[in-house]
Each structure stands twice: as structure tokens, then as C-alpha cells.
Design a protein around this motif. Structure first.
Motif, short mmCIF file in Angstrom:
data_model
loop_
_atom_site.label_atom_id
_atom_site.label_comp_id
_atom_site.label_asym_id
_atom_site.label_seq_id
_atom_site.Cartn_x
_atom_site.Cartn_y
_atom_site.Cartn_z
N ILE A 45 0.84 -1.21 0.00
CA ILE A 45 0.00 0.00 0.00
C ILE A 45 0.87 1.25 0.00
O ILE A 45 0.56 2.24 -0.69
CB ILE A 45 -0.95 -0.02 1.22
CG1 ILE A 45 -2.01 -1.10 1.03
CG2 ILE A 45 -1.61 1.35 1.43
CD1 ILE A 45 -2.86 -1.37 2.26
N ALA A 46 1.94 1.22 0.74
CA ALA A 46 2.82 2.39 0.84
C ALA A 46 3.47 2.73 -0.49
O ALA A 46 3.83 3.89 -0.73
CB ALA A 46 3.90 2.13 1.90
N GLU A 47 3.60 1.75 -1.38
CA GLU A 47 4.29 1.97 -2.65
C GLU A 47 3.34 2.04 -3.84
O GLU A 47 3.78 2.21 -4.99
CB GLU A 47 5.31 0.86 -2.88
CG GLU A 47 6.40 0.80 -1.79
CD GLU A 47 7.32 -0.39 -1.96
OE1 GLU A 47 7.08 -1.20 -2.88
OE2 GLU A 47 8.27 -0.51 -1.17
N ALA A 48 2.04 1.92 -3.60
CA ALA A 48 1.07 1.88 -4.69
C ALA A 48 0.89 3.24 -5.35
O ALA A 48 0.87 4.27 -4.68
CB ALA A 48 -0.28 1.38 -4.17
N GLU A 49 0.75 3.23 -6.66
CA GLU A 49 0.36 4.44 -7.39
C GLU A 49 -1.16 4.50 -7.52
O GLU A 49 -1.76 5.58 -7.56
CB GLU A 49 1.02 4.46 -8.76
CG GLU A 49 2.53 4.60 -8.71
CD GLU A 49 3.15 4.55 -10.09
OE1 GLU A 49 3.55 5.63 -10.59
OE2 GLU A 49 3.23 3.44 -10.66
N VAL A 50 -1.78 3.32 -7.56
CA VAL A 50 -3.23 3.18 -7.51
C VAL A 50 -3.54 2.07 -6.52
O VAL A 50 -2.92 1.01 -6.56
CB VAL A 50 -3.83 2.81 -8.89
CG1 VAL A 50 -5.33 2.55 -8.77
CG2 VAL A 50 -3.56 3.91 -9.91
N LEU A 51 -4.47 2.33 -5.62
CA LEU A 51 -4.89 1.33 -4.63
C LEU A 51 -6.35 0.99 -4.88
O LEU A 51 -7.21 1.88 -4.94
CB LEU A 51 -4.71 1.86 -3.21
CG LEU A 51 -5.22 0.94 -2.09
CD1 LEU A 51 -4.43 -0.38 -2.07
CD2 LEU A 51 -5.11 1.65 -0.73
N SER A 65 0.38 6.87 -0.51
CA SER A 65 0.63 8.05 -1.35
C SER A 65 0.07 7.87 -2.75
O SER A 65 0.45 8.60 -3.67
CB SER A 65 2.14 8.32 -1.43
OG SER A 65 2.81 7.19 -1.98
N ALA A 66 -0.84 6.90 -2.92
CA ALA A 66 -1.43 6.63 -4.23
C ALA A 66 -2.17 7.86 -4.75
O ALA A 66 -2.85 8.56 -3.99
CB ALA A 66 -2.38 5.44 -4.14
N GLY A 67 -2.03 8.10 -6.03
CA GLY A 67 -2.76 9.21 -6.63
C GLY A 67 -4.24 8.91 -6.75
O GLY A 67 -5.07 9.82 -6.75
N LEU A 68 -4.59 7.62 -6.86
CA LEU A 68 -5.98 7.20 -6.97
C LEU A 68 -6.24 6.05 -6.01
O LEU A 68 -5.52 5.04 -6.01
CB LEU A 68 -6.28 6.74 -8.40
CG LEU A 68 -7.63 6.04 -8.63
CD1 LEU A 68 -8.79 6.98 -8.35
CD2 LEU A 68 -7.72 5.50 -10.07
N VAL A 69 -7.25 6.20 -5.18
CA VAL A 69 -7.76 5.10 -4.36
C VAL A 69 -9.14 4.77 -4.89
O VAL A 69 -10.05 5.60 -4.86
CB VAL A 69 -7.83 5.47 -2.86
CG1 VAL A 69 -8.58 4.39 -2.08
CG2 VAL A 69 -6.44 5.67 -2.29
N HIS A 70 -9.28 3.55 -5.42
CA HIS A 70 -10.56 3.15 -6.00
C HIS A 70 -11.23 2.14 -5.08
O HIS A 70 -10.73 1.05 -4.87
CB HIS A 70 -10.38 2.55 -7.38
CG HIS A 70 -11.57 2.79 -8.27
ND1 HIS A 70 -12.85 2.40 -7.93
CD2 HIS A 70 -11.68 3.40 -9.48
CE1 HIS A 70 -13.69 2.77 -8.89
NE2 HIS A 70 -13.00 3.37 -9.83
N GLU A 86 -4.57 15.03 0.71
CA GLU A 86 -5.59 15.84 0.04
C GLU A 86 -5.53 15.67 -1.47
O GLU A 86 -6.54 15.85 -2.17
CB GLU A 86 -5.41 17.32 0.41
CG GLU A 86 -5.76 17.64 1.85
CD GLU A 86 -5.69 19.13 2.13
OE1 GLU A 86 -5.50 19.91 1.18
OE2 GLU A 86 -5.83 19.52 3.31
N SER A 87 -4.36 15.35 -1.98
CA SER A 87 -4.20 15.22 -3.43
C SER A 87 -4.73 13.90 -3.98
O SER A 87 -4.88 13.74 -5.20
CB SER A 87 -2.72 15.34 -3.79
OG SER A 87 -1.96 14.33 -3.13
N THR A 88 -5.05 12.95 -3.10
CA THR A 88 -5.52 11.65 -3.55
C THR A 88 -6.93 11.76 -4.12
O THR A 88 -7.82 12.34 -3.50
CB THR A 88 -5.53 10.63 -2.39
OG1 THR A 88 -4.20 10.49 -1.89
CG2 THR A 88 -6.03 9.27 -2.87
N VAL A 89 -7.13 11.18 -5.28
CA VAL A 89 -8.45 11.10 -5.89
C VAL A 89 -9.11 9.81 -5.41
O VAL A 89 -8.50 8.74 -5.46
CB VAL A 89 -8.36 11.10 -7.43
CG1 VAL A 89 -9.75 10.95 -8.04
CG2 VAL A 89 -7.69 12.38 -7.92
N ILE A 90 -10.36 9.91 -4.92
CA ILE A 90 -11.08 8.73 -4.44
C ILE A 90 -12.26 8.49 -5.37
O ILE A 90 -13.05 9.41 -5.64
CB ILE A 90 -11.57 8.90 -3.00
CG1 ILE A 90 -10.37 9.11 -2.06
CG2 ILE A 90 -12.35 7.69 -2.53
CD1 ILE A 90 -10.41 10.38 -1.30
#
Length: 326
Positions: A45-51, A65-70, A86-90
């Protein structure tokens, strides 16, 4: 152009469709880690770009630090949103509406026909019908029923279409401002939550289809259950905590409520052992219990995989996503 991304999937259910994910998003680096321990998952999870996940603890959200959490479902109450950057898109997904609506039809029919009770009686060698026992009531068809919808989102609208097609009447309350008129002539009225007492008094079946929020937590308690008809059925396919557990158990055991069909619970089990509260309710003859599986159709998850992968591909190409939270 789609930029390859490191996609970490922690949801064990959606991971069953790993091959479909890979076929739809062949350029990404897919890591399915649901089988690993919590500590091992945290490293990914710590290294994911998308979770892609169904749950996310506050501890894991802080290191994510993923940019997108789906999210792999419609609800986000099991995701520690406040701890994410705050920058993470959910984003979230659904596609369970038809499966859950069919489940609701099933439990209404089972309750009205006393399906579980009759099956047990026949196992015990007892044949009780209106022709052999004057205490047995005749069946009620959907044309005899008023269905009350608490919440009228995707699940509510699909269930509304099914039940009214079979002849039922309907009333509804919703959190958002109701429309003045509903296109379905079987819908008597749609009002705001302030009209909940009125809905409870007139409904033969009450269907809970609300998300769990601070506004809806404990929405159905002793007062609300007392307002329902003593032969009514309460159906919960949303979240357990919307109903006060102790109040529901009391109403069911004391006969002030006809029955309940419960698919969602107050605590999720670890492994395959049902929690005590589930066993307590399952022991009651007027309760239909299921293990939060009403949406578990193959079609549900195939459509979710397609939408999630589409969103990941869109995110990689820096275009707007669908079903964004917030």
C-alpha cells in the motif's frame, strides 16, 4: 497515451477477477495482495500508485501516497478518507443494484409465504395450511402490499421498479430533496426524512437503502420500530448500524414487529465463523439472515472490474474519472 501504473489490489473478492483486470489494463503492473498478512499488505500500500480496496485503515491511509484510491463498492464508510493525502483522488463503483433488488424480492416473497417456517414444519412431519389449520393466514400478493423505501438511490429505484411491476404500491423518504412527482403511478408519494413516521405506519414492507453517515446511524430505533405495523417486514441491505441492534432484537422477540430480513450486520466476522449477534438473530423464527451477500452476483463484479479498470486507464491518461467521491 496511458502511463503504466503500479496497481495494488487488496480486496479479496475483486481479486478473483485478476485475469480480467490484466486483460483490460495490460499496460499496468498489477499486484494482488489480499492473501498476504496485514503487515505485508501495508508495504505494498505504501508503494502503490493506484490502490483498489474495500477497506483502508487509518494507519494504512497515512502511509498511502497513491494518486488514486478506488473503492470496490459504493460505500466509503470503511475507508479512512480523512487520513489520505488531500491530493488523492477517491473513486467508487456500484453495479449491485439489480442483484440486491432481486434479493429483496426473494425475501419479501419468502416472508409472505412463510417459506422458512413451512419448510421446518414439513421437516418435522407437520402439514399446516388454510385447509388444515384455521389459524393459518392466506398469502398476500404484491398487489396487497405497500412497500416503504427509506432511501431511493440506485438500489431503491431498481427495487421500486420490480415491486411495482408486480402490483405493489410504494411510498418513499429520501435524504435529498424529493421530486414533486414520480413518474411511476404506483408511487403514492416521495418525501423527505421528516416523513419517516408516516412511512413506517403505512408500509407492509420497509426497505432500508441508505448509506451509513452520522445522520443515518441509529436512524431506526425503539421509537421507529414501535411505529411499524406488527406484521410488517423490515429489510436491511444497507448498513447494520443504521438500526439499533438491541431495539430490533427486542421488537422481533416481543412480537411488535412481524419479521426482518437482514443482509448487513453490525460487525464483520474474521474468517467463516459468524459473530454471536448474527447467531442470535438467526435463531429467531421470524428472521431471514444472509451473510452480506445480496450483491454478490458475478455480473456485479464483472461490471465493477470494467469500470475500475476504465477509471485507472483514464487516470493514467490524466482525463476526468467517473464516480469521484467528494
Amino acid at each position: 497515451m496511458v502511463t503504466p501504473l503500479r496497481v495494488v489490489v487488496t480486496d479479496p473478492i475483486i481479486s478473483r477477477f485478476a485475469s480480467l483486470f490484466k486483460n483490460l489494463g495490460p499496460g499496468h503492473h498489477w499486484q494482488f495482495v489480499a492473501h498476504l498478512s496485514s503487515a505485508e499488505q501495508s508495504q505494498f500500500i505504501a508503494e502503490a500508485e493506484v490502490l483498489v480496496c474495500a477497506r483502508l485503515s487509518a494507519e494504512d491511509a497515512r502511509i498511502c501516497s497513491a494518486g488514486l484510491v478506488h473503492v470496490t463498492g459504493a460505500g466509503t464508510d470503511r475507508i479512512a478518507l480523512a487520513q489520505l493525502p488531500e491530493s488523492t483522488v477517491i473513486a467508487r463503483t456500484a453495479h449491485h443494484e439489480r442483484s440486491i433488488a432481486e434479493h429483496i424480492l426473494m425475501v419479501i416473497m419468502a416472508y409472505q409465504r412463510r417459506l422458512l417456517t413451512v419448510t421446518e414444519e414439513l421437516r418435522d412431519g407437520l402439514w399446516r395450511t388454510v385447509s388444515t389449520d384455521p389459524a393459518i393466514l392466506m398469502h398476500r400478493t404484491f398487489a396487497d402490499l405497500t412497500i416503504g423505501f427509506i432511501g431511493l438511490g440506485g438500489i431503491g429505484e431498481q427495487t421500486l421498479a420490480f415491486t411495482t411491476a408486480l402490483g405493489a404500491s410504494a411510498v418513499a423518504v429520501r435524504r435529498s430533496k424529493p421530486v414533486d412527482e414520480h413518474s411511476n403511478p404506483q408511487v403514492k408519494w416521495v418525501k423527505d426524512l421528516g416523513s419517516l413516521p408516516e412511512l413506517l405506519k403505512v408500509s407492509d414492507v420497509v426497505v432500508l437503502g441508505l448509506p451509513l453517515t452520522e445522520e443515518t446511524r441509529g436512524l431506526i430505533g425503539t421509537k421507529e420500530l414501535d411505529q411499524m405495523r406488527n406484521d410488517a417486514l423490515l429489510v436491511n441491505v444497507s448498513r447494520g448500524a443504521i438500526i439499533n441492534r438491541e431495539a430490533l432484537y427486542t421488537a422481533l422477540t416481543q412480537g411488535s414487529l412481524g419479521g426482518a430480513a437482514i443482509d448487513v450486520w453490525w460487525d464483520a466476522p474474521e474468517g467463516t465463523h459468524a459473530p454471536k449477534d448474527v447467531q442470535d438473530f438467526a435463531s429467531l423464527p421470524n428472521v431471514i439472515c444472509t451473510p452480506h451477500y445480496s450483491g454478490h452476483a458475478a455480473q456485479t463484479f464483472e461490471q465493477r472490474v470494467r469500470e475500475i479498470t476504465d477509471n485507472i486507464n483514464v487516470f493514467a491518461s490524466e482525463r476526468p474519472l467517473s464516480n469521484i467521491v467528494g
